[in-house]
Design an enzyme around this catalytic site. Structure first.
Site, mmCIF file in Angstrom:
data_model
loop_
_atom_site.group_PDB
_atom_site.id
_atom_site.type_symbol
_atom_site.label_atom_id
_atom_site.label_comp_id
_atom_site.label_asym_id
_atom_site.label_seq_id
_atom_site.Cartn_x
_atom_site.Cartn_y
_atom_site.Cartn_z
ATOM 1 C CB CYS A 84 48.669 10.076 58.233
ATOM 2 S SG CYS A 84 47.974 8.416 58.153
ATOM 3 C CB THR A 85 44.918 8.429 61.917
ATOM 4 O OG1 THR A 85 45.015 7.600 60.751
ATOM 5 C CG2 THR A 85 43.683 9.280 61.849
ATOM 6 C CG HIS A 86 47.887 4.688 60.793
ATOM 7 N ND1 HIS A 86 46.649 5.220 60.508
ATOM 8 C CD2 HIS A 86 47.745 3.342 60.733
ATOM 9 C CE1 HIS A 86 45.799 4.235 60.287
ATOM 10 N NE2 HIS A 86 46.438 3.089 60.410
ATOM 11 C CE1 TYR A 137 36.697 5.305 54.553
ATOM 12 C CE2 TYR A 137 36.770 7.507 55.532
ATOM 13 C CZ TYR A 137 36.106 6.310 55.316
ATOM 14 O OH TYR A 137 34.855 6.128 55.857
ATOM 15 N N GLY A 138 42.909 6.371 52.188
ATOM 16 C CA GLY A 138 44.013 7.077 51.521
ATOM 17 C C GLY A 138 44.119 6.818 50.028
ATOM 18 C CG ASP A 148 40.513 6.889 61.145
ATOM 19 O OD1 ASP A 148 40.867 7.642 60.216
ATOM 20 O OD2 ASP A 148 41.152 5.869 61.455
ATOM 21 C CB SER A 149 39.653 5.169 57.076
ATOM 22 O OG SER A 149 40.921 5.254 57.694
ATOM 23 C CB CYS A 184 40.161 10.115 58.708
ATOM 24 S SG CYS A 184 40.851 9.434 57.216
ATOM 25 C CG ASN A 185 45.378 14.187 58.316
ATOM 26 O OD1 ASN A 185 45.737 15.328 58.111
ATOM 27 N ND2 ASN A 185 45.509 13.602 59.490
ATOM 28 C CD GLU A 188 46.105 -0.187 59.133
ATOM 29 O OE1 GLU A 188 45.922 -1.003 58.221
ATOM 30 O OE2 GLU A 188 45.301 0.716 59.439
HETATM 31 N N1 DGL Z 1 43.095 7.567 58.552
HETATM 32 C C1 DGL Z 1 43.821 7.808 57.322
HETATM 33 C C2 DGL Z 1 44.369 9.241 57.323
HETATM 34 O O1 DGL Z 1 44.559 9.843 58.354
HETATM 35 C C3 DGL Z 1 44.938 6.810 57.123
HETATM 36 C C4 DGL Z 1 44.465 5.396 56.852
HETATM 37 C C5 DGL Z 1 43.699 5.266 55.554
HETATM 38 O O2 DGL Z 1 44.276 5.495 54.470
HETATM 39 O O3 DGL Z 1 42.520 4.957 55.645
HETATM 40 O O4 DGL Z 1 44.603 9.772 56.263
#
Ligand code: DGL
Length: 266
Positions: free
Chosen positions: A187-189, A43-44, A11-12, A74-75, A155
């Site tokens: 999204c992961t969060h 990463y978004g 993941d990011s 990560c999406n 976060e």
């Molecule tokens: N992990 C990213 C996602 O699932 C979210 C956090 C990021 O933007 O890095 O898209």
């Protein structure tokens, strides 16, 4: 590669530990190597090319560690780098993203219905959920919305409070979501604010969290490839940049503390 080889998950940052947690729950005998690219998050907001370059580096680390599967938790990375990684990794490991399993799940349950999608700018702008859903079942109307404030909000620990309530209401009150039957948390969060989202819709909309769907896809693959582990599991958590605050966040996303090891990508 053998049955006892670990599952690589990346993941990011730390948010992908929501996916790692679901995998640990579904497959308690599997060893895990988690890589969080904390030096390059989020990463978004990154370009597709940048995410592809990071993802290839991370895949190298996971392949060096002998991972039998690489799960792109990560999406944003799934939308930017899944096809590339499959080509790159080839027979060295099986690659699973978080988008295809959700698209299959939605198309098996929501034919002819309206389904909302929330995610980062990268995920939504890529149009990948829409393209894949269209191919899987054109009768499903997918309604995507970028919700970039949600990741930093979570976060910073703002959930289950007035601020998160206001931000969630502002986004989900969009007329686009007026008549949806289900909402994909892309999204992961977002699993961390699942209950608040559910409350916003007063239980009227099904909230679809990809973590369990991805863990089930992984389990099905390991069974069919006869790669299920039967050994004592080990866990390794690598990050491209270490801070105490990343380590403290592991408890929130993984439901238990995890010891992070610094592993610079460059
Ligand atoms: N992990 C990213 C996602 O699932 C979210 C956090 C990021 O933007 O890095 O898209």
């Amino acid at each position: 590669m053998s049955r006892q080889s670990p599952i690589g998950i990346f993941d990011s940052g730390i948010g992908g530990l929501t996916v790692a947690h679901a995998i640990k729950q579904a497959l308690p005998q599997e060893s895990l190597v988690y890589f969080g690219d904390t030096a390059h998050l989020p990463y978004g907001d990154k370009s597709e090319a940048a995410i592809q370059a990071y993802s290839v580096r991370i895949a190298n680390v996971l392949i060096e560690r002998g991972c039998k599967v690489i799960v792109i938790a990560c999406n944003s990375a799934s939308s930017a780098a899944y096809e590339l990684l499959k080509e790159y990794v080839r027979h060295l490991a099986h690659v699973i993203d978080v988008i295809d399993p959700m698209v299959r799940h939605v198309s098996s349950q929501f034919g002819g219905r309206k389904v909302g999608l929330i995610g980062t700018k990268r995920t939504i702008q890529s149009g990948i959920y829409t393209a894949k859903m269209e191919r899987a079942d054109p009768s499903i109307q997918l309604l995507p919305l970028a919700t970039p404030l949600l990741v930093p909000m979570i976060e910073e620990g703002y959930f289950n409070n007035q601020i998160s309530h206001d931000v969630i209401s502002q986004y989900l009150g969009d007329p686009l979501f007026g008549a949806i039957d289900a909402l994909i948390l892309g999204c992961t969060h977002y699993p961390l604010i699942r209950d608040e989202i559910n409350e916003f819709f007063r239980g009227r909309v099904q909230i679809l969290d990809s973590t369990a769907v991805v863990a089930a896809t992984l389990k099905t693959y390991l069974e069919s490839a006869q790669l299920l582990s039967d050994a004592m599991p080990t866990y390794e958590f690598l990050v491209s940049d270490y801070t105490e605050s990343f380590e403290a966040s592991t408890r929130v996303f993984f439901h238990e503390p995890a010891r992070l090891q610094r592993y610079p990508l460059w």
